[in-house]
Design an enzyme around this catalytic site. Structure first.
Site, mmCIF file in Angstrom:
data_model
loop_
_atom_site.group_PDB
_atom_site.id
_atom_site.type_symbol
_atom_site.label_atom_id
_atom_site.label_comp_id
_atom_site.label_asym_id
_atom_site.label_seq_id
_atom_site.Cartn_x
_atom_site.Cartn_y
_atom_site.Cartn_z
ATOM 1 N N LYS A 65 0.809 -1.230 0.000
ATOM 2 C CA LYS A 65 0.000 0.000 0.000
ATOM 3 C C LYS A 65 0.842 1.281 0.000
ATOM 4 O O LYS A 65 0.390 2.322 -0.456
ATOM 5 C CB LYS A 65 -0.935 0.020 1.212
ATOM 6 C CG LYS A 65 -2.132 -0.907 1.083
ATOM 7 C CD LYS A 65 -3.056 -0.748 2.279
ATOM 8 C CE LYS A 65 -4.246 -1.683 2.152
ATOM 9 N NZ LYS A 65 -5.157 -1.587 3.292
ATOM 10 N N ASP A 101 -9.993 3.201 2.661
ATOM 11 C CA ASP A 101 -10.121 2.478 3.939
ATOM 12 C C ASP A 101 -10.779 3.344 5.023
ATOM 13 O O ASP A 101 -11.633 2.873 5.779
ATOM 14 C CB ASP A 101 -8.742 2.036 4.459
ATOM 15 C CG ASP A 101 -8.200 0.828 3.710
ATOM 16 O OD1 ASP A 101 -8.999 0.025 3.199
ATOM 17 O OD2 ASP A 101 -6.961 0.685 3.637
HETATM 18 P P1 ATR Z 1 -3.031 -3.594 7.694
HETATM 19 O O1 ATR Z 1 -2.632 -3.118 6.329
HETATM 20 O O2 ATR Z 1 -4.117 -4.637 7.665
HETATM 21 O O3 ATR Z 1 -3.344 -2.484 8.643
HETATM 22 P P2 ATR Z 1 -0.409 -3.889 8.890
HETATM 23 O O4 ATR Z 1 0.003 -2.606 8.270
HETATM 24 O O5 ATR Z 1 0.526 -5.057 8.833
HETATM 25 O O6 ATR Z 1 -1.771 -4.409 8.286
HETATM 26 O O7 ATR Z 1 -0.788 -3.580 10.422
HETATM 27 C C1 ATR Z 1 -1.060 -4.567 11.365
HETATM 28 C C2 ATR Z 1 -1.390 -3.914 12.716
HETATM 29 O O8 ATR Z 1 -1.665 -4.959 13.655
HETATM 30 C C3 ATR Z 1 -0.253 -3.088 13.316
HETATM 31 O O9 ATR Z 1 -0.790 -2.021 14.060
HETATM 32 C C4 ATR Z 1 0.414 -4.118 14.242
HETATM 33 O O10 ATR Z 1 1.147 -3.547 15.309
HETATM 34 P P3 ATR Z 1 2.715 -3.154 15.132
HETATM 35 O O11 ATR Z 1 2.725 -1.876 14.349
HETATM 36 O O12 ATR Z 1 3.229 -3.000 16.497
HETATM 37 O O13 ATR Z 1 3.352 -4.300 14.377
HETATM 38 C C5 ATR Z 1 -0.799 -4.809 14.791
HETATM 39 N N1 ATR Z 1 -0.512 -6.125 15.364
HETATM 40 C C6 ATR Z 1 -0.252 -7.274 14.705
HETATM 41 N N2 ATR Z 1 -0.047 -8.279 15.591
HETATM 42 C C7 ATR Z 1 -0.183 -7.747 16.834
HETATM 43 C C8 ATR Z 1 -0.109 -8.272 18.162
HETATM 44 N N3 ATR Z 1 0.154 -9.549 18.401
HETATM 45 N N4 ATR Z 1 -0.319 -7.423 19.201
HETATM 46 C C9 ATR Z 1 -0.602 -6.128 18.991
HETATM 47 N N5 ATR Z 1 -0.699 -5.554 17.752
HETATM 48 C C10 ATR Z 1 -0.497 -6.362 16.684
#
Ligand code: ATR
Length: 266
Positions: A65, A101
């Site tokens: 993205k 989004d």
């Molecule tokens: P998308 O495009 O769907 O938003 P992304 O950019 O990969 O996907 O974002 C995933 C989000 O989920 C992020 O905010 C991530 O937190 P980090 O920035 O700290 O990585 C969050 N996320 C994923 N796994 C997590 C977990 N186990 N606990 C807390 N936050 C999580």
């Protein structure tokens, strides 16, 4: 005549509902176009997809993205401010990037509650989270909690506060908020929630943007407490409404779109 092609570009997208939604809209509105999946592993392969003659529009998903922006000729103002693109419109002149989004999440919420002058707690500051925080901050106080604090802090140019996701902040801001939104991937295909159900109260409206499963652990816990809940399929549908409008000029029926998609989700 060959059909115009639209599609989704991303990595690991085999289970996407976007082809189901857009192809049934093309049929419903008698448009001779087709929506396909373009599974790609790297940016160079995206360039090949963009160059195909019959491609007229694309959705972009993880993990491209942000990087897709380098391949576009122009950006819509909002996509520019958000810094990420989930929709591309290809005209004879140019490739232009948009982000639907944020508006998708806002319109999903609006079906169930007023979204003005509210206190909103958002979990997550990833690609989707960034767009949602930007859109909702226009008329609301938004607090973002994220595991990686630096990403939450970066959103402070739009939002009221961007802080570290931890138990104490969760407790404080759940008590503060009117609306809670999960934009993290936690709960996707798993029985897990970031929130201990004892922290919840019945006055909060809750949106989870995860839609597999449709009822996540977070939403189930919230329902038990008596909160109004909104599942991630509503957000998927309303962001797709905006894409379809950009590509065809037609405002599609979200209720029909949800019904079609619902048949594919258990
Ligand atoms: P998308 O495009 O769907 O938003 P992304 O950019 O990969 O996907 O974002 C995933 C989000 O989920 C992020 O905010 C991530 O937190 P980090 O920035 O700290 O990585 C969050 N996320 C994923 N796994 C997590 C977990 N186990 N606990 C807390 N936050 C999580």
């Amino acid at each position: 005549m060959d059909k115009d092609i639209y599609g989704l570009v991303g990595n690991s997208i085999a289970h996407s509902l976007s082809p189901t939604i857009h192809n049934s809209l093309f049929e419903k509105y008698n448009i001779s176009s087709e929506y396909k999946l373009f599974e790609v592993k790297n940016l160079a392969s995206i360039k090949k997809v963009l160059c195909k003659d019959r491609i007229k529009g694309l959705n972009i998903t993880k993990p491209f993205k942000i990087d897709i922006i380098d391949y576009l000729d122009s950006l819509d103002d909002e996509a520019d401010k958000i810094g990420s693109v989930n929709t591309v419109l290809k005209s004879e002149r140019e490739l232009r990037g948009y982000n639907t989004d944020g508006i998708g999440a806002k319109n999903a919420l609006k079906q169930f509650t007023e979204v003005k002058n509210k206190k909103i707690l958002q979990l997550g500051a990833g690609g989707a989270g960034r767009a949602i925080a930007y859109e909702l901050s226009k008329f609301n106080d938004v607090v973002v909690l994220n595991r990686d604090e630096s990403k939450a802090k970066r959103l402070e140019k739009f939002v009221f506060k961007g802080l570290k996701l931890n138990e104490s902040n969760l407790k404080d801001f759940i008590n503060w908020c009117d609306i809670l939104i999960n934009t993290t991937s936690v709960g996707m295909g798993e029985e897990r929630s970031l929130i201990d159900s004892r922290m919840l109260n019945e006055d909060i409206v809750v949106l989870d943007i995860v839609y597999i499963p449709l009822e996540t652990k977070l939403l189930r816990d919230c329902k038990k407490v008596g909160c109004r809940t909104i599942d991630g399929l509503w957000m998927l549908v309303y962001q797709a409404v905006e894409c379809f409008k950009l590509w065809t000029g037609i405002e599609p029926d979200p209720i029909y779109m949800r019904k079609v998609a619902r048949e594919w989700i258990r």
